[in-house]
Structures are given as C-alpha cells and as structure tokens.
Scaffold this motif. Structure first.
Motif, PDB file in Angstrom:
ATOM      1  N   UNK A 132     -41.077 -37.054  78.617  1.00  0.00           N
ATOM      2  CA  UNK A 132     -40.093 -36.422  77.660  1.00  0.00           C
ATOM      3  C   UNK A 132     -39.025 -37.494  77.822  1.00  0.00           C
ATOM      4  N   UNK A 133     -38.452 -37.929  76.572  1.00  0.00           N
ATOM      5  CA  UNK A 133     -37.553 -38.779  76.553  1.00  0.00           C
ATOM      6  C   UNK A 133     -36.190 -38.704  77.339  1.00  0.00           C
ATOM      7  N   UNK A 180     -37.748 -30.663  73.136  1.00  0.00           N
ATOM      8  CA  UNK A 180     -38.764 -29.949  73.484  1.00  0.00           C
ATOM      9  C   UNK A 180     -38.687 -29.608  74.859  1.00  0.00           C
ATOM     10  N   UNK A 181     -39.302 -28.344  75.189  1.00  0.00           N
ATOM     11  CA  UNK A 181     -39.402 -27.903  76.493  1.00  0.00           C
ATOM     12  C   UNK A 181     -40.284 -28.576  77.380  1.00  0.00           C
ATOM     13  N   UNK A 216     -38.488 -35.518  63.655  1.00  0.00           N
ATOM     14  CA  UNK A 216     -39.400 -35.795  64.959  1.00  0.00           C
ATOM     15  C   UNK A 216     -38.833 -35.948  66.146  1.00  0.00           C
ATOM     16  N   UNK A 217     -37.876 -37.004  65.921  1.00  0.00           N
ATOM     17  CA  UNK A 217     -36.737 -37.440  67.167  1.00  0.00           C
ATOM     18  C   UNK A 217     -36.289 -36.122  67.825  1.00  0.00           C
ATOM     19  N   UNK A 218     -35.620 -35.179  66.896  1.00  0.00           N
ATOM     20  CA  UNK A 218     -34.823 -34.223  67.231  1.00  0.00           C
ATOM     21  C   UNK A 218     -35.837 -33.093  68.267  1.00  0.00           C
ATOM     22  N   UNK A 219     -37.071 -33.004  67.681  1.00  0.00           N
ATOM     23  CA  UNK A 219     -37.964 -32.141  68.030  1.00  0.00           C
ATOM     24  C   UNK A 219     -38.431 -32.683  69.457  1.00  0.00           C
ATOM     25  N   UNK A 220     -38.628 -33.895  69.542  1.00  0.00           N
ATOM     26  CA  UNK A 220     -39.170 -34.485  70.952  1.00  0.00           C
ATOM     27  C   UNK A 220     -38.085 -34.396  71.838  1.00  0.00           C
TER      28      UNK A 220
END
Length: 284
Positions: free
Chosen positions: A169-170, A114-115, A107-111
C-alpha cells in the motif's frame, strides 16, 4: 493493409484491448520489475543456470557500513521521501492505468484510499534494502556453478524485496511529500496527454510505433518527463537524467538511449533557453 496503431492508441483512459491485458514481450530483470509495476500479486524472479552459467544481473555491492546515496532515502517515519520515489510511483500508476484503461489520477486516488487486507503486515526493513539505482544489465558470466547459484540466490532475494515494496500500500511506503508530488505529476500527465502524444508520435523511432503495446512503459516515461518539464519547471537536464534512470531500471535493450534522444529533441523544439516549456509559457 491495416495501419499499425500509434502511441495515441494507448492512453490511460482507453484500454488497449477490450478483453485481456496485452502480453508485453519483455525479458530479464528489467521486465520483471515492469510486471511488478502493473499490480500485485508480483511475480518472483527466476535466474537462468544454463551453460554458460549466467544470471540476469550481478547483485548489489556489499554494504560497507557507510551510507550509500544510491540506496533509498527514507525519512524519520521510515518511508521513502525523495523525488525519485515520486517519479517511480507515478510510473507505476501510469503503466497500470494504461493496462487497465483507466484515468491515471483516479487510479492513484483509488490505490491511496484502498483498505488494507485484514492481517496485512509490511516489513519496513524492505525499504532500507530497496535500491532505486539498481539497474538491469546483460548476462554475467561466472566460472563455477557455485558462483552462479550464489548470484542467482541474491538476485532472487533482491527481486522479491522489490516486489514486496512495489506492491505494498503506497501510504506505507511513501511519505506525504512523495504522494503529493507523484499526484501532481499524474495530473500534469493527464492534462497534457493529448498534446504530448502528438509530439511523441513524431520523435519516437518507427520500431516503437510498430509495436506500441510492447512500449507502453517507455511511452509512460516520456509522458511523465514531458509533463514534469511543462508543469513543474524542473531543469530539463534533471528530468532527462531521471527518465533515463527509470528506463535503465524498468526497460530493456536500447530504451534508455532512445528516451534520452527523444527528450533532448523535445527540449530543443519545445523548451526555451531559460528552461521553460512553450506549454508552461502559454498558461502564464
């Protein structure tokens, strides 16, 4: 009679329910922050104005022009750069992963990857107004309706600012150090989950065992703290203080006191005098 589910039932890789997300019976400023942690779009705060006139918490003190160490630390790029920001991000991902029933690291990598939506603009001034040390508290009584309206308005602004920061976005909010440290913590959480959930099941109060769905946030804080002590070698006093502060910020009621007691028990039973956890020693 059906047995109550234990803390083990709510892992980041197994959804607590097959359908809708669980309804967490939280209330107040801390609970609004908890809901923001899960996923955007964030809710907006609503302050009470019923007699006696109260609001959920007082506004932060006026800025005197001097640097306040309680406020967010940002680097030259204007992004958060402190370990506290990394722990807060790790908590946000862990909590959302438990609600979604997905792996915390994935989930971390996906966030992170994320575009951004076309036309999305993030105002970095929000970071300067964000306070990592803004803790929830009991209702504040005021003398007049005007005072209540002023405090409620400030509370709404602060909550909206926090929602904007936590849902952005992080990569726009955290620098590379914070992102790296947060991911390392999440990797440690995932690898130590099965072992730590057994320990947590033994040291949390029975009331938390009886309502694990309502205590996902608190359980995530315990997992992150234990994982940090086991994998990073951070002094346990620092980890406990940081965990208690997270509980003050995002949890309600007596959670900070309970988390403090649970982690002290963990240190006494599973960390040696030198501050090294038994888990870390067994890996070396």
């Amino acid at each position: 009679m059906e047995a109550a589910p234990s803390a083990r039932a709510f892992s980041p890789s197994s959804s607590p329910s097959a359908g809708a997300r669980p309804s967490l019976p939280l209330a107040g400023l801390a609970s609004r922050r908890a809901r923001v942690l899960a996923a955007p779009p964030p809710p907006r705060a609503v302050a009470s104005s019923r007699a006696p006139l109260v609001v959920s918490s007082p506004p932060p003190p006026e800025d005197s022009g001097t640097h306040n160490p309680a406020h967010a630390k940002v680097d030259r790029s204007g992004r958060f750069c402190s370990p506290r920001a990394a722990r807060e991000l790790a908590l946000m991902i862990s909590y959302a992963a438990c609600l979604e029933g997905t792996d915390v690291v994935r989930l971390f990598d996906r966030r992170i990857s994320a575009r951004r939506e076309p036309g999305f603009v993030f105002n970095k001034a929000c970071l300067l107004n964000y306070n990592h040390m803004s803790f929830g508290g009991g209702p504040l009584e005021v003398g007049t309706e005007q005072e209540a309206e002023k405090l409620a308005s400030q509370n709404d602004k602060d909550s909206a600012n926090e929602a904007d920061v936590l849902s952005a976005p992080p990569k726009l909010v955290y620098n590379n150090y914070v992102l790296r440290l947060s991911r390392e913590l999440l990797v440690a959480v995932a690898s130590g989950w099965d072992k730590h959930v057994v320990i947590i099941d033994k040291i949390i109060p029975q009331a938390w065992k009886d309502e694990p769905v309502a205590r996902i946030l608190e359980l995530c804080i315990l997992h992150i703290a234990m994982a940090e002590m086991a994998s990073k070698g951070t002094p346990h006093k620092v980890v406990i203080n940081e965990a208690v502060d997270l509980a003050k910020r995002f949890c309600d009621g007596g959670a900070p006191r309970v988390i403090n007691g649970c982690l002290r028990t963990f240190v006494k039973d599973h960390v040696d005098v030198a501050g090294t956890s038994q888990e870390a020693k067994s890996k070396s």
